[in-house]
Design a protein around this motif. Structure first.
Motif, mmCIF file in Angstrom:
data_model
loop_
_atom_site.group_PDB
_atom_site.id
_atom_site.type_symbol
_atom_site.label_atom_id
_atom_site.label_comp_id
_atom_site.label_asym_id
_atom_site.label_seq_id
_atom_site.Cartn_x
_atom_site.Cartn_y
_atom_site.Cartn_z
ATOM 1 N N MET A 1 -9.739 -2.877 -5.201
ATOM 2 C CA MET A 1 -11.047 -3.296 -5.653
ATOM 3 C C MET A 1 -11.306 -2.792 -7.076
ATOM 4 N N ALA A 2 -10.831 -1.577 -7.352
ATOM 5 C CA ALA A 2 -11.046 -1.004 -8.682
ATOM 6 C C ALA A 2 -10.293 -1.803 -9.745
ATOM 7 N N LEU A 3 -9.099 -2.300 -9.400
ATOM 8 C CA LEU A 3 -8.335 -3.091 -10.363
ATOM 9 C C LEU A 3 -9.050 -4.404 -10.682
ATOM 10 N N SER A 4 -9.649 -5.012 -9.674
ATOM 11 C CA SER A 4 -10.408 -6.245 -9.886
ATOM 12 C C SER A 4 -11.630 -5.976 -10.760
ATOM 13 N N ALA A 5 -12.307 -4.870 -10.515
ATOM 14 C CA ALA A 5 -13.483 -4.512 -11.318
ATOM 15 C C ALA A 5 -13.087 -4.218 -12.763
ATOM 16 N N ASP A 6 -11.913 -3.614 -12.954
ATOM 17 C CA ASP A 6 -11.433 -3.326 -14.304
ATOM 18 C C ASP A 6 -11.163 -4.614 -15.075
ATOM 19 N N LYS A 7 -10.561 -5.598 -14.429
ATOM 20 C CA LYS A 7 -10.310 -6.887 -15.082
ATOM 21 C C LYS A 7 -11.627 -7.551 -15.474
ATOM 22 N N LYS A 8 -12.620 -7.469 -14.593
ATOM 23 C CA LYS A 8 -13.921 -8.067 -14.881
ATOM 24 C C LYS A 8 -14.598 -7.356 -16.050
ATOM 25 N N LYS A 9 -14.485 -6.020 -16.095
ATOM 26 C CA LYS A 9 -15.092 -5.233 -17.174
ATOM 27 C C LYS A 9 -14.466 -5.583 -18.520
ATOM 28 N N LYS A 10 -13.140 -5.718 -18.556
ATOM 29 C CA LYS A 10 -12.462 -6.078 -19.804
ATOM 30 C C LYS A 10 -12.885 -7.461 -20.278
ATOM 31 N N TYR A 11 -12.966 -8.396 -19.351
ATOM 32 C CA TYR A 11 -13.384 -9.750 -19.705
ATOM 33 C C TYR A 11 -14.814 -9.753 -20.237
ATOM 34 N N LYS A 12 -15.692 -9.040 -19.576
ATOM 35 C CA LYS A 12 -17.087 -8.980 -19.998
ATOM 36 C C LYS A 12 -17.220 -8.338 -21.379
ATOM 37 N N THR A 13 -16.454 -7.285 -21.638
ATOM 38 C CA THR A 13 -16.508 -6.591 -22.927
ATOM 39 C C THR A 13 -16.014 -7.487 -24.060
ATOM 40 N N ILE A 14 -14.905 -8.180 -23.845
ATOM 41 C CA ILE A 14 -14.377 -9.080 -24.872
ATOM 42 C C ILE A 14 -15.365 -10.217 -25.132
#
Length: 123
Positions: A1-14
């Motif tokens: 779940m943390a890996l999925s949240a990390d991908k979402k955070k990177k996408y949101k930041t970019i």
């Protein structure tokens, strides 16, 4: 779940940096507001300007160089610089969107499958 949240955070930041860049270009061309007013609605940008590392790796280095180049030249040169950076931000945005769509759901499905497997083994 943390890996999925990390991908979402990177996408949101970019995406936030891409939107900030677009807004900054429009501001330089037409409005001429103060830089702090333009950055007001972008939390990741404010944190990065404060010295915090919002992304890691190649994207993190790009963000540092991007922020260092803002406000160092006259308005015409700055528009050229921001337009050039827009292309790179667009590339990073599409890469992170693809990664989020591909791996974000994969990690979630694997997590659910592992949970079901553990529940079956314990039953």
């Amino acid at each position: 779940m943390a890996l999925s949240a990390d991908k979402k955070k990177k996408y949101k930041t970019i995406c936030e940096f891409y939107d900030f860049n677009e807004n900054l270009i429009l501001n330089i061309k037409y409005e001429r507001k103060r830089f702090e007013e333009v950055a007001k609605g972008y939390e990741s940008v404010k944190r990065a300007l404060g010295g915090e590392e919002v992304l890691s790796g190649e994207q993190g280095e790009f963000i540092k160089k991007y922020l260092e180049g803002i406000g160092t030249t006259d308005a015409l040169s700055q528009i050229g610089y921001l337009t050039e950076m827009k292309e790179t931000l667009s590339k990073y945005r599409s890469e992170s969107e693809n990664n989020y769509k591909k791996y974000g759901s994969l990690y979630l499905k694997l997590c659910i499958a592992c949970g079901i497997l553990i529940a079956v083994l314990l039953a």
